[in-house]
Every structure is written in C-alpha cells, then in structure tokens.
Scaffold this motif. Sequence first.
Motif, PDB file in Angstrom:
ATOM      1  N   UNK A 197       0.887  -1.234  -0.032  1.00 42.71           N
ATOM      2  CA  UNK A 197       0.038  -0.147   0.002  1.00 42.71           C
ATOM      3  C   UNK A 197       0.732   1.416   0.093  1.00 42.71           C
ATOM      4  N   UNK A 198       2.134   1.022  -0.128  1.00 38.37           N
ATOM      5  CA  UNK A 198       3.001   2.540   0.061  1.00 38.37           C
ATOM      6  C   UNK A 198       3.640   2.647  -1.372  1.00 38.37           C
ATOM      7  N   UNK A 199       4.525   3.714  -1.406  1.00 39.29           N
ATOM      8  CA  UNK A 199       5.113   4.149  -2.669  1.00 39.29           C
ATOM      9  C   UNK A 199       5.877   3.209  -3.217  1.00 39.29           C
ATOM     10  N   UNK A 200       6.546   2.218  -2.572  1.00 40.20           N
ATOM     11  CA  UNK A 200       7.439   1.329  -2.801  1.00 40.20           C
ATOM     12  C   UNK A 200       6.856  -0.231  -2.750  1.00 40.20           C
ATOM     13  N   UNK A 201       5.501  -0.315  -2.840  1.00 45.58           N
ATOM     14  CA  UNK A 201       5.008  -1.548  -2.620  1.00 45.58           C
ATOM     15  C   UNK A 201       5.256  -2.772  -3.733  1.00 45.58           C
ATOM     16  N   UNK A 202       5.426  -2.062  -4.883  1.00 47.52           N
ATOM     17  CA  UNK A 202       5.796  -3.192  -5.851  1.00 47.52           C
ATOM     18  C   UNK A 202       7.162  -3.654  -6.052  1.00 47.52           C
TER      19      UNK A 202
END
Length: 243
Positions: free
Chosen positions: A142-147
């Motif tokens: 769910x954060x900016x670095x999730x992927x």
Amino acid sequence: MANVVARSADGVRFTPVVEVGKDLFGAESLERPALVHTPDGRWRLYVSCATPGTKHWRVDLLEASSVEELATAQPRTVLPGTDTAAVKDPVIRHDGRRWHLWASVHPLDDPDATDRMTTEHATSDDGVTWRWHGTALAGTPGSWDARGVRFATVVLDGSRGWALYDGRATAAENFEERSGLAVTEDGEVFTAVGDAPLLHSAHPPFGLRYVDVVSRPDGGARWFYEATRADGAHELRTVLLPG
C-alpha cells in the motif's frame, strides 16, 4: 548493449576506458554492473546479464589486475539465479573481514509480473562464492514502494549502516523509480525510513534512481544519480557536497 567503465579526475568529465558488450556474456542485454577494487589490488566487474528469450537474469564476474584488462577477461557466473528467480543489480562492499552483496531478486512465477523485486543479502569470503542470508528489504504494501525495492548504495559502519534504494508502487513506474532511505542495526535486515520517497525528480513522472556516493579525501562527497528531465528523458547528474 554494453557496460562502459570510464575514468575521471574531477567526477564530472569522464574518459571511457573499457567497454564490454552483451555478446561476451551470451546475454540478450546488460544492466547495472558493480565495479570493485579488491583489498589485494585487483579489479572486478560484476555484470547483470539477461538470459536470451526469458525473463531470467544472472550476474557474471570479470576479474583482472587492471581496469583495462577487464576487456579481455573471461566471464564466470557467480550469481546464477534459479528457474523461479532472477538476480541482478548487485551492490558490493568489503567490511574489512568479508564481502557483502545486496542484489535485486525478481520472482518468475508470473510472466506478466517479473518486475516485482526485493533486495536480498549475501556474504562471501572471497567475493566469488556467495551465501544468501535472506531479505534485506521488501516493499511496504500500500505504500510508494509496494511493487519492489532495489538497493542503489550501501554505507556500512560496523554492523550498522544505511542504504538508498529505488522503489516503485506499480508496474507502470518501472524505469521511473524514486529513492528511499533504509537503515540497519545488525547489517542484515534494513528498515525503510518514513512513508514517502526521500528523493525524486522535480519533473513528472518524478523518477530519481541509482543514487551512489563517492567519498572525497577532504571529507566531502560526490553524489551521482539518474533523474527524469522536463522532456521526459533521463540523464546522469552529479552534485558535490563539501565536508
């Protein structure tokens, strides 16, 4: 497609010294390498190699007594990856006792989602044969670095240290990652700092990645990074911070 090693007296103007192409490795393409000067004075280039016709990556090593001789060195695979995981983009450090390596590892179970990545940690006595120790950093759901997350540089101080890493939230942000900060107390597991990127370009889609730092004898540091320009292209930039 090639990796180029260049030399500079000021960190701004560079002269190419060695170029190694993909055909030397039997690779479909090459990505970010790691250039290392060993404690005994030898030079090593760890190269990210794409296996033709697949989504698989491995890391091959060139070693020579000088940078120029890397051009005629014979590659050997040191991080082969597996049938289910690609390995690439190594960051390598020597702590005075042993070698540390952080690499981005991409699961291959879903052919349409091989851009997913974690950063895994390995150590070695000789910098050639590596022992994996597990995940150093993974994305936060769910954060900016999730992927996915990929270490760009690591600074160690004993067992403590910090890293700058590339992160993306979605597959669409591939090639436009932004940079985050992570810290460690044990040298094994890193923890992301904050819930937003530390660094990003001023221009959409805001990519700023592959940050690296070179310490200077005067106590300052020269930083290098790739950033998105106003026209959407990318360029390599540098900034000098005094000591």
